[in-house]
Write a protein that holds these residues in place. Structure first.
Motif, PDB file in Angstrom:
ATOM      1  N   ALA A  52       0.828  -1.207   0.000  1.00 38.42           N
ATOM      2  CA  ALA A  52       0.000   0.000   0.000  1.00 38.42           C
ATOM      3  C   ALA A  52       0.862   1.257   0.000  1.00 38.42           C
ATOM      4  CB  ALA A  52      -0.929  -0.018   1.205  1.00 38.42           C
ATOM      5  N   ARG A  53       1.897   1.280   0.831  1.00 39.24           N
ATOM      6  CA  ARG A  53       2.781   2.464   0.870  1.00 39.24           C
ATOM      7  C   ARG A  53       3.480   2.659  -0.474  1.00 39.24           C
ATOM      8  NH1 ARG A  53       4.089   0.431   6.235  1.00 39.24           N
ATOM      9  NH2 ARG A  53       3.201   1.830   7.814  1.00 39.24           N
ATOM     10  N   THR A  54       3.860   1.564  -1.104  1.00 39.51           N
ATOM     11  CA  THR A  54       4.523   1.660  -2.408  1.00 39.51           C
ATOM     12  C   THR A  54       3.572   2.228  -3.458  1.00 39.51           C
ATOM     13  OG1 THR A  54       5.940  -0.220  -1.847  1.00 39.51           O
ATOM     14  CG2 THR A  54       5.748   0.351  -4.178  1.00 39.51           C
ATOM     15  N   ALA A  55       2.333   1.764  -3.463  1.00 43.40           N
ATOM     16  CA  ALA A  55       1.349   2.292  -4.413  1.00 43.40           C
ATOM     17  C   ALA A  55       1.117   3.783  -4.192  1.00 43.40           C
ATOM     18  CB  ALA A  55       0.041   1.524  -4.281  1.00 43.40           C
ATOM     19  N   LEU A  56       1.034   4.194  -2.929  1.00 44.17           N
ATOM     20  CA  LEU A  56       0.826   5.610  -2.618  1.00 44.17           C
ATOM     21  C   LEU A  56       2.043   6.438  -3.017  1.00 44.17           C
ATOM     22  CD1 LEU A  56      -0.876   5.174   0.861  1.00 44.17           C
ATOM     23  CD2 LEU A  56      -1.933   6.231  -1.147  1.00 44.17           C
ATOM     24  N   ARG A  57       3.229   5.966  -2.681  1.00 39.09           N
ATOM     25  CA  ARG A  57       4.453   6.711  -2.984  1.00 39.09           C
ATOM     26  C   ARG A  57       4.641   6.891  -4.487  1.00 39.09           C
ATOM     27  NH1 ARG A  57       9.079   4.154  -3.984  1.00 39.09           N
ATOM     28  NH2 ARG A  57       8.550   2.364  -2.654  1.00 39.09           N
ATOM     29  N   ARG A  58       4.306   5.856  -5.242  1.00 39.68           N
ATOM     30  CA  ARG A  58       4.511   5.902  -6.688  1.00 39.68           C
ATOM     31  C   ARG A  58       3.339   6.553  -7.413  1.00 39.68           C
ATOM     32  NH1 ARG A  58       8.740   2.229  -8.249  1.00 39.68           N
ATOM     33  NH2 ARG A  58       8.044   2.532 -10.398  1.00 39.68           N
ATOM     34  N   GLY A  59       2.235   6.800  -6.715  1.00 41.85           N
ATOM     35  CA  GLY A  59       1.061   7.348  -7.376  1.00 41.85           C
ATOM     36  C   GLY A  59       0.525   6.405  -8.440  1.00 41.85           C
ATOM     37  N   PHE A  60       0.522   5.101  -8.123  1.00 46.40           N
ATOM     38  CA  PHE A  60       0.098   4.089  -9.089  1.00 46.40           C
ATOM     39  C   PHE A  60      -1.351   4.326  -9.490  1.00 46.40           C
ATOM     40  CE2 PHE A  60      -1.233  -0.272 -10.287  1.00 46.40           C
ATOM     41  CZ  PHE A  60      -0.277  -0.531 -11.269  1.00 46.40           C
ATOM     42  N   ARG A  61      -1.620   4.382 -10.780  1.00 50.34           N
ATOM     43  CA  ARG A  61      -2.932   4.797 -11.272  1.00 50.34           C
ATOM     44  C   ARG A  61      -3.815   3.652 -11.747  1.00 50.34           C
ATOM     45  NH1 ARG A  61      -3.262  10.237 -11.813  1.00 50.34           N
ATOM     46  NH2 ARG A  61      -1.308  11.419 -11.730  1.00 50.34           N
ATOM     47  N   ARG A  62      -3.279   2.464 -11.838  1.00 52.39           N
ATOM     48  CA  ARG A  62      -4.076   1.334 -12.287  1.00 52.39           C
ATOM     49  C   ARG A  62      -4.712   0.633 -11.090  1.00 52.39           C
ATOM     50  NH1 ARG A  62      -5.042   1.165 -17.674  1.00 52.39           N
ATOM     51  NH2 ARG A  62      -5.457  -1.049 -17.361  1.00 52.39           N
ATOM     52  N   ALA A  64      -5.323  -1.486  12.262  1.00 52.22           N
ATOM     53  CA  ALA A  64      -5.935  -0.200  11.931  1.00 52.22           C
ATOM     54  C   ALA A  64      -5.079   0.570  10.929  1.00 52.22           C
ATOM     55  CB  ALA A  64      -6.142   0.624  13.197  1.00 52.22           C
ATOM     56  N   GLU A  65      -3.780   0.581  11.150  1.00 52.44           N
ATOM     57  CA  GLU A  65      -2.887   1.303  10.244  1.00 52.44           C
ATOM     58  C   GLU A  65      -2.886   0.662   8.858  1.00 52.44           C
ATOM     59  OE1 GLU A  65       1.784   2.794  10.021  1.00 52.44           O
ATOM     60  OE2 GLU A  65       1.234   1.088  11.298  1.00 52.44           O
ATOM     61  N   THR A  66      -2.852  -0.667   8.802  1.00 52.48           N
ATOM     62  CA  THR A  66      -2.821  -1.363   7.522  1.00 52.48           C
ATOM     63  C   THR A  66      -4.095  -1.120   6.731  1.00 52.48           C
ATOM     64  OG1 THR A  66      -1.389  -3.089   8.439  1.00 52.48           O
ATOM     65  CG2 THR A  66      -2.595  -3.615   6.427  1.00 52.48           C
ATOM     66  N   ILE A  67      -5.233  -1.223   7.391  1.00 57.02           N
ATOM     67  CA  ILE A  67      -6.500  -1.020   6.687  1.00 57.02           C
ATOM     68  C   ILE A  67      -6.605   0.409   6.165  1.00 57.02           C
ATOM     69  CG2 ILE A  67      -9.006  -0.898   7.002  1.00 57.02           C
ATOM     70  CD1 ILE A  67      -8.798  -3.347   8.792  1.00 57.02           C
ATOM     71  N   ALA A  68      -6.145   1.385   6.931  1.00 58.74           N
ATOM     72  CA  ALA A  68      -6.169   2.774   6.460  1.00 58.74           C
ATOM     73  C   ALA A  68      -5.282   2.950   5.229  1.00 58.74           C
ATOM     74  CB  ALA A  68      -5.720   3.705   7.580  1.00 58.74           C
ATOM     75  N   LEU A  69      -4.124   2.315   5.222  1.00 53.95           N
ATOM     76  CA  LEU A  69      -3.240   2.393   4.062  1.00 53.95           C
ATOM     77  C   LEU A  69      -3.882   1.757   2.830  1.00 53.95           C
ATOM     78  CD1 LEU A  69       0.159   1.493   5.770  1.00 53.95           C
ATOM     79  CD2 LEU A  69      -0.333   3.630   4.562  1.00 53.95           C
ATOM     80  N   VAL A  70      -4.494   0.596   3.013  1.00 52.05           N
ATOM     81  CA  VAL A  70      -5.153  -0.092   1.904  1.00 52.05           C
ATOM     82  C   VAL A  70      -6.267   0.779   1.328  1.00 52.05           C
ATOM     83  CG1 VAL A  70      -6.600  -2.085   1.311  1.00 52.05           C
ATOM     84  CG2 VAL A  70      -4.537  -2.399   2.710  1.00 52.05           C
ATOM     85  N   ARG A  71      -7.060   1.369   2.197  1.00 48.73           N
ATOM     86  CA  ARG A  71      -8.134   2.267   1.742  1.00 48.73           C
ATOM     87  C   ARG A  71      -7.559   3.456   0.981  1.00 48.73           C
ATOM     88  NH1 ARG A  71      -9.935   4.992   6.624  1.00 48.73           N
ATOM     89  NH2 ARG A  71      -8.054   6.196   6.124  1.00 48.73           N
ATOM     90  N   ASP A  72      -6.548   4.096   1.536  1.00 44.99           N
ATOM     91  CA  ASP A  72      -5.993   5.303   0.915  1.00 44.99           C
ATOM     92  C   ASP A  72      -5.332   4.996  -0.426  1.00 44.99           C
ATOM     93  OD1 ASP A  72      -6.872   6.623   3.156  1.00 44.99           O
ATOM     94  OD2 ASP A  72      -4.887   6.830   4.068  1.00 44.99           O
ATOM     95  N   ALA A  73      -4.794   3.793  -0.560  1.00 40.50           N
ATOM     96  CA  ALA A  73      -4.150   3.408  -1.809  1.00 40.50           C
ATOM     97  C   ALA A  73      -5.147   2.920  -2.858  1.00 40.50           C
ATOM     98  CB  ALA A  73      -3.111   2.320  -1.545  1.00 40.50           C
ATOM     99  N   GLY A  74      -6.427   2.801  -2.484  1.00 41.81           N
ATOM    100  CA  GLY A  74      -7.448   2.352  -3.430  1.00 41.81           C
ATOM    101  C   GLY A  74      -7.327   0.893  -3.807  1.00 41.81           C
ATOM    102  N   ILE A  75      -6.825   0.081  -2.881  1.00 40.26           N
ATOM    103  CA  ILE A  75      -6.630  -1.337  -3.139  1.00 40.26           C
ATOM    104  C   ILE A  75      -7.896  -2.113  -2.795  1.00 40.26           C
ATOM    105  CG2 ILE A  75      -5.323  -3.384  -2.428  1.00 40.26           C
ATOM    106  CD1 ILE A  75      -2.938  -1.543  -1.917  1.00 40.26           C
ATOM    107  N   ALA A  76      -8.297  -3.013  -3.670  1.00 40.72           N
ATOM    108  CA  ALA A  76      -9.422  -3.912  -3.409  1.00 40.72           C
ATOM    109  C   ALA A  76      -8.904  -5.209  -2.809  1.00 40.72           C
ATOM    110  CB  ALA A  76     -10.191  -4.195  -4.693  1.00 40.72           C
ATOM    111  N   VAL A  77      -9.753  -5.874  -2.038  1.00 41.10           N
ATOM    112  CA  VAL A  77      -9.385  -7.116  -1.352  1.00 41.10           C
ATOM    113  C   VAL A  77     -10.339  -8.222  -1.775  1.00 41.10           C
ATOM    114  CG1 VAL A  77      -9.309  -8.278   0.893  1.00 41.10           C
ATOM    115  CG2 VAL A  77      -8.318  -5.985   0.638  1.00 41.10           C
ATOM    116  N   VAL A  78      -9.791  -9.395  -2.043  1.00 43.02           N
ATOM    117  CA  VAL A  78     -10.622 -10.570  -2.274  1.00 43.02           C
ATOM    118  C   VAL A  78     -10.246 -11.631  -1.259  1.00 43.02           C
ATOM    119  CG1 VAL A  78      -9.062 -11.475  -4.066  1.00 43.02           C
ATOM    120  CG2 VAL A  78     -11.421 -12.293  -3.937  1.00 43.02           C
ATOM    121  N   SER A  79     -11.246 -12.195  -0.616  1.00 41.94           N
ATOM    122  CA  SER A  79     -11.051 -13.271   0.347  1.00 41.94           C
ATOM    123  C   SER A  79     -11.493 -14.578  -0.281  1.00 41.94           C
ATOM    124  CB  SER A  79     -11.860 -13.004   1.623  1.00 41.94           C
ATOM    125  OG  SER A  79     -11.684 -14.046   2.559  1.00 41.94           O
ATOM    126  N   LEU A  80     -10.774 -15.639   0.057  1.00 42.11           N
ATOM    127  CA  LEU A  80     -11.041 -16.967  -0.491  1.00 42.11           C
ATOM    128  C   LEU A  80     -11.363 -17.894   0.674  1.00 42.11           C
ATOM    129  CD1 LEU A  80     -10.467 -16.176  -3.362  1.00 42.11           C
ATOM    130  CD2 LEU A  80      -8.454 -15.462  -2.052  1.00 42.11           C
TER     131      LEU A  80
END
Length: 434
Positions: free
Chosen positions: A241-251, A270-286
Motif C-alpha cells: 500500500a505504501r509503495t502504491a501511494l508513494r509511486r502514485g500508481f494509477r491502475r 488499523a494502520e494497515t486497513i487505512a493504508l489499503v483504503r488510501d491506496a485504493g486497493i481492493a481485497v478478495v477473500s477466499l
C-alpha cells in the motif's frame, strides 16, 4: 422447483420477481421486461399483463468470480495434497505441472471448469495462471484460445502468478511482456521461490518497486497473492500500500488472501486497513480455500479459520469480494466453480449476516468493478438479461439450501445447466479404479 417457462424467442415479461435493492439484503418485488436480450424495464409487481411468473422468487445478476486458478483445476485425482498443508500443495502442484501440463491437458481441465461455472450462473472470471517461463507461454496461449472461444458466455481475464523474485531481470521483463501481449493483469505472490509466507525476505522492497515499474511501463493492473499464512511476520500488505501511494500508481490493484492480517495487533490492523483504503486497493477473500489450508496440523483441531478481516475492511470503505480460488486441486480438494456455494460458505465462515447488508455484492457488483466490467453485477435497465433465478423468496431461504434447481438466463434465454461429468477427465487425471 418448477422452472418458469421462459420463452425460447421474442420479448417477454418476467413477473413477480424479487431482486436486490439498497442495501442488497433488501429485496424489491418487481416485474422485469426482457427485450432483445436486455432488461428493458423494471416496474412494480403487477404491472406486467402476461409472461412467466417467478411467484415471488429471487433473481440475482449472473456472478463474477474474481479469483480462480483454472489452469490448476481438477488435478486432485492424480496429484492429491499429501497432508493438506500449504507446503504440501505447492509441492504437489509443482510436480504435476512438470509432469503433465501440456497444452492439451491444461485446455481440457480449464474448459471443464468453465463449463461448470457457466452452468452454475457465472458470467465473468479472473483466473491466475502459473507463469514460469518458458512453460507459461503455452498456458497463456491456451488461455487466449479459451477466452476467445467463450466470448459472449464468460468474460475471462488472466493474471500471471509466480514468486516475486521471478520478476527480476530479463525474465521479469519477458513475463510482463507476455501478460501485456494477452491483455492480462500482472500478478505474483509475495514470497520468494521455495519459501513460504513468513518473514519478509531481504530485498523485497526493491523487487516490489521493480514489479510496479513493470506494470506502469505497460499500463497493467495488478493482482497479488499476499500474506497467505498465519505468520504475523508476513506483513507485506502495508508495504504494498505504501509503495502504491508513494509511486502514485494509477491502475487497479487487488490483493488476495492476506490471512495473517487478522492475527496482527489492533494498532497494526488499523494502520494497515487505512493504508489499503488510501491506496485504493481492493481485497478478495477466499474463505473455502483458506479454511482448508490454514492452521492445519496432524491430529490437531484448527483454532483459526484463515479468513481475513472482511468486516473491518468493508467498514473502512475497502472494496471486498469473495471468490472460489482453487477447485479440486492440492490447494483445495473440493469445490465446483459455484458462486452460490462460495457466498453461502463465506456467510457462514465469516459471519456475514445479522445484517446481511451489502455482502451479496461481494460476488456480483464489487468484483465486476474490480474487473472493469460495467455490464456485470447489477440488475438495471439496459443491462444484459443475464440472471440466475431461484424458487427461494428470501435470503435466509437462499442460504439454507444448495440451490441446485436454479434457472440461468443468458441474454434472456434459459441455458442448459447440466454439469459436465467428471468421467470426461478420467483419461487425464486417472482416478482410483477402486
Amino acid at each position: 422447483m418448477t422452472a418458469p417457462a421462459i420463452p425460447p424467442a421474442g420479448d417477454y415479461w418476467l413477473r413477480d420477481v424479487r431482486i436486490p435493492a439498497t442495501p442488497a439484503e433488501r429485496l424489491a418485488r418487481v416485474d422485469l421486461r426482457i427485450a432483445s436480450g436486455r432488461i428493458a424495464a423494471i416496474e412494480p409487481v403487477g404491472t406486467a399483463p402476461d409472461g412467466p411468473s417467478l411467484d415471488g422468487g429471487m433473481a440475482l445478476p449472473c456472478f463474477v468470480d474474481v479469483h480462480t486458478h483454472l489452469d490448476k483445476g481438477h488435478i486432485w485425482p492424480r496429484s492429491p495434497n499429501p497432508d493438506g498443508t500449504f507446503k504440501g500443495a505447492i509441492g504437489a502442484v509443482m510436480a504435476d505441472r512438470e509432469a503433465h501440463w501440456s497444452a492439451e491437458d491444461t485446455r481440457a481441465r480449464f474448459a471443464f471448469g468453465l463449463r461448470c461455472a457457466y452452468a452454475h450462473g457465472t458470467a465473468a472470471i479472473r483466473t491466475h495462471l502459473d507463469t514460469y517461463l518458458p512453460h507459461g507461454r503455452s498456458t497463456w496461449r491456451v488461455f487466449a484460445e479459451l477466452r476467445d472461444a467463450w466470448a459472449g458466455r464468460i468474460d475471462l481475464q488472466g493474471v500471471s502468478i509466480c514468486p516475486i523474485d521471478r520478476l527480476a531481470g530479463d525474465e521479469g521483463a519477458a513475463l510482463a511482456d507476455l501478460v501485456a501481449e494477452h491483455g492480462g493483469v500482472l500478478g505474483f505472490v509475495t514470497r520468494f521461490t521455495g519459501g513460504g509466507h513468513d518473514a519478509i525476505p531481504p530485498g523485497f522492497q526493491d523487487l516490489l518497486d521493480h514489479a510496479f515499474a513493470l506494470a506502469e511501463a505497460r499500463g497493467l493492473d495488478m493482482d497479488l497473492h499476499v500474506d497467505e499464512s498465519g505468520e504475523t511476520a508476513a506483513a507485506t500488505l502495508p508495504i504494498i500500500a505504501r509503495t502504491a501511494l508513494r509511486r502514485g500508481f494509477r491502475r487497479r490493484i487487488q490483493v488476495g488472501h492476506i490471512c495473517s492480517l487478522s492475527l496482527q495487533p489492533d494498532a497494526v490492523i488499523a494502520e494497515t486497513i487505512a493504508l489499503v483504503r488510501d491506496a485504493g486497493i481492493a481485497v478478495v477473500s477466499l474463505p473455502m480455500c483458506n479454511m482448508y489450508l490454514q492452521d492445519r496440523a496432524p491430529g490437531r483441531t484448527p483454532r483459526w479459520r484463515g479468513v481475513t478481516l472482511l468486516h473491518e475492511l468493508a467498514a473502512a470503505g475497502v472494496p471486498v469480494s469473495v471468490a472460489s480460488d482453487n477447485c479440486r486441486d492440492p490447494f483445495y480438494a473440493y469445490g465446483d466453480h459455484d458462486m452460490v456455494e462460495v457466498f453461502q460458505s463465506a456467510v457462514r465462515i465469516a459471519q456475514l449476516d445479522h445484517p446481511l447488508g451489502d455482502w451479496p455484492n461481494t460476488v456480483t457488483a464489487t468484483p465486476a468493478g474490480v474487473m472493469g466490467l460495467r455490464d456485470r453485477g447489477n440488475i438495471r435497465v439496459g443491462a444484459p438479461a443475464d440472471l440466475v433465478l431461484f424458487r427461494t423468496r428470501f435470503w435466509h431461504e437462499l442460504l439454507a439450501r444448495r440451490q441446485s434447481d436454479r434457472t440461468v438466463l443468458r441474454q434472456g434465454r434459459a441455458i442448459d445447466t447440466t454439469l459436465p461429468d467428471y468421467r470426461e477427465l478420467d483419461a487425464l487425471v486417472r482416478p482410483d479404479p477402486g
